[in-house]
Design a protein around this motif. Structure first.
Motif, mmCIF file in Angstrom:
data_model
loop_
_atom_site.group_PDB
_atom_site.id
_atom_site.type_symbol
_atom_site.label_atom_id
_atom_site.label_comp_id
_atom_site.label_asym_id
_atom_site.label_seq_id
_atom_site.Cartn_x
_atom_site.Cartn_y
_atom_site.Cartn_z
ATOM 1 N N ALA A 113 118.405 27.293 120.194
ATOM 2 C CA ALA A 113 117.679 26.126 119.692
ATOM 3 C C ALA A 113 116.184 26.281 119.988
ATOM 4 N N PRO A 114 115.298 25.855 119.053
ATOM 5 C CA PRO A 114 115.632 25.125 117.822
ATOM 6 C C PRO A 114 115.952 26.015 116.627
ATOM 7 N N THR A 115 115.996 27.341 116.834
ATOM 8 C CA THR A 115 116.318 28.223 115.714
ATOM 9 C C THR A 115 117.812 28.138 115.402
ATOM 10 N N PRO A 116 118.196 27.917 114.140
ATOM 11 C CA PRO A 116 119.631 27.854 113.800
ATOM 12 C C PRO A 116 120.310 29.191 114.067
ATOM 13 N N THR A 117 121.597 29.137 114.318
ATOM 14 C CA THR A 117 122.359 30.363 114.554
ATOM 15 C C THR A 117 122.336 31.246 113.308
ATOM 16 N N GLY A 124 125.624 32.525 106.481
ATOM 17 C CA GLY A 124 125.212 31.225 106.989
ATOM 18 C C GLY A 124 123.717 31.041 106.812
ATOM 19 N N ILE A 125 123.017 30.737 107.907
ATOM 20 C CA ILE A 125 121.572 30.557 107.881
ATOM 21 C C ILE A 125 120.890 31.895 107.622
ATOM 22 N N HIS A 126 119.993 31.939 106.653
ATOM 23 C CA HIS A 126 119.250 33.162 106.369
ATOM 24 C C HIS A 126 117.925 33.140 107.137
ATOM 25 N N PRO A 127 117.592 34.219 107.841
ATOM 26 C CA PRO A 127 116.318 34.256 108.565
ATOM 27 C C PRO A 127 115.148 34.355 107.603
ATOM 28 N N THR A 128 114.002 33.845 108.020
ATOM 29 C CA THR A 128 112.767 34.057 107.267
ATOM 30 C C THR A 128 111.883 35.074 107.981
ATOM 31 N N ALA A 129 112.409 35.685 109.037
ATOM 32 C CA ALA A 129 111.687 36.736 109.763
ATOM 33 C C ALA A 129 112.692 37.789 110.218
ATOM 34 N N ILE A 130 112.401 39.039 109.908
ATOM 35 C CA ILE A 130 113.232 40.159 110.341
ATOM 36 C C ILE A 130 112.316 41.268 110.843
ATOM 37 N N SER A 184 118.584 37.449 102.571
ATOM 38 C CA SER A 184 120.049 37.487 102.539
ATOM 39 C C SER A 184 120.586 38.857 102.938
ATOM 40 N N SER A 185 119.772 39.897 102.779
ATOM 41 C CA SER A 185 120.243 41.239 103.122
ATOM 42 C C SER A 185 119.072 42.201 103.298
ATOM 43 N N ILE A 186 119.350 43.277 103.998
ATOM 44 C CA ILE A 186 118.401 44.387 104.155
ATOM 45 C C ILE A 186 119.196 45.666 103.949
ATOM 46 N N SER A 187 118.604 46.646 103.310
ATOM 47 C CA SER A 187 119.247 47.959 103.204
ATOM 48 C C SER A 187 118.232 49.042 103.539
#
Length: 225
Positions: free
Chosen positions: A66-70, A107-113, A164-167
């Motif tokens: 928290a507060p970042t969603p899983t 589920g929750i998609h990150p906006t930072a990777i 949603s994905s990385i390759s």
């Protein structure tokens, strides 16, 4: 009077177009160092170093406080993904050489990777470029290493749909047993930036104030004549 009104309208349209274009161009941001990347994230981002992963195909990973969603994600490859030993630690790679390593978010998609993206042989890390494709709310690719020269790359997006994905695939592969590999993998939520509407509204308010002030000055000058 009409000419000035026409000019003000034209200027407003040009300014709005320029701001919208700037906003669109700023949708994706890349980082070459961990401190600059994590400094752009909300608290609660998740780091996985894979040191607890065995040699077989890894299970899905879940992280985030928290507060970042899983945020949950799964590594896969045509012949399976696997934990490997590299640099005294462990990382994730493909089981077969020159395959594509894919990370899928559920589920929750990150906006930072972010993470260290590189090549490995059967026994060690080696120099080589990896193409990282990302999809979801934003879809494009980067080649790692970036201009900084290291294996780390971080990416953030202001699109609420997130990634949603990385390759990952090898760049310049010719022959030999080389594997796309990732270590020290970060996922999280990027710090929000002002919406385009906020920028444009502020610009119009500023334009209105400037125009109103200009008219006041002109009216006073005309009154003196």
């Amino acid at each position: 009077m009409k000419s000035l009104n026409k000019f003000a309208s034209w200027l407003a349209l040009v300014l709005m177009a320029a701001l919208c274009q700037f906003r669109a161009a700023a949708a994706i941001q890349t980082f070459t160092t961990v401190p600059s990347f994590t400094g752009a994230l909300q608290s609660g981002y998740y780091l996985e170093n894979f040191n607890g992963v065995g040699d077989g195909p890894p299970v899905a990973f879940t992280g985030g406080d928290a507060p970042t969603p899983t945020i949950s994600y799964l590594f896969s490859a045509p012949n399976g993904a696997s934990g490997v030993v590299t640099g005294g630690g462990r990382a994730i790679s493909t089981q077969s050489p020159n395959e594509v390593l894919t990370i899928t978010f559920t589920g929750i998609h990150p906006t930072a990777i972010g993470g260290d993206f590189f090549w490995t042989t059967f026994s060690e890390a080696v120099a080589g470029s990896v193409q990282v494709k990302y999809g979801g709310g934003a879809s494009d690719f980067i080649d790692v290493p970036l201009s900084g020269g290291g294996s780390f790359a971080g990416i953030t997006t202001d699109n609420a749909l997130g990634f949603s994905s990385i390759s990952m695939s090898l760049v310049g592969y010719t022959s030999g047993d080389y594997f796309p590999t990732v270590d020290n993998f970060y996922v999280g939520i990027a710090t929000p930036v002002p919406e385009a509407g906020t920028w444009v509204a502020g610009a119009f308010i500023g334009l209105f104030v400037v125009t109103r002030t200009g008219w006041g000055i002109m009216r006073r000058r005309l009154a003196r004549q």
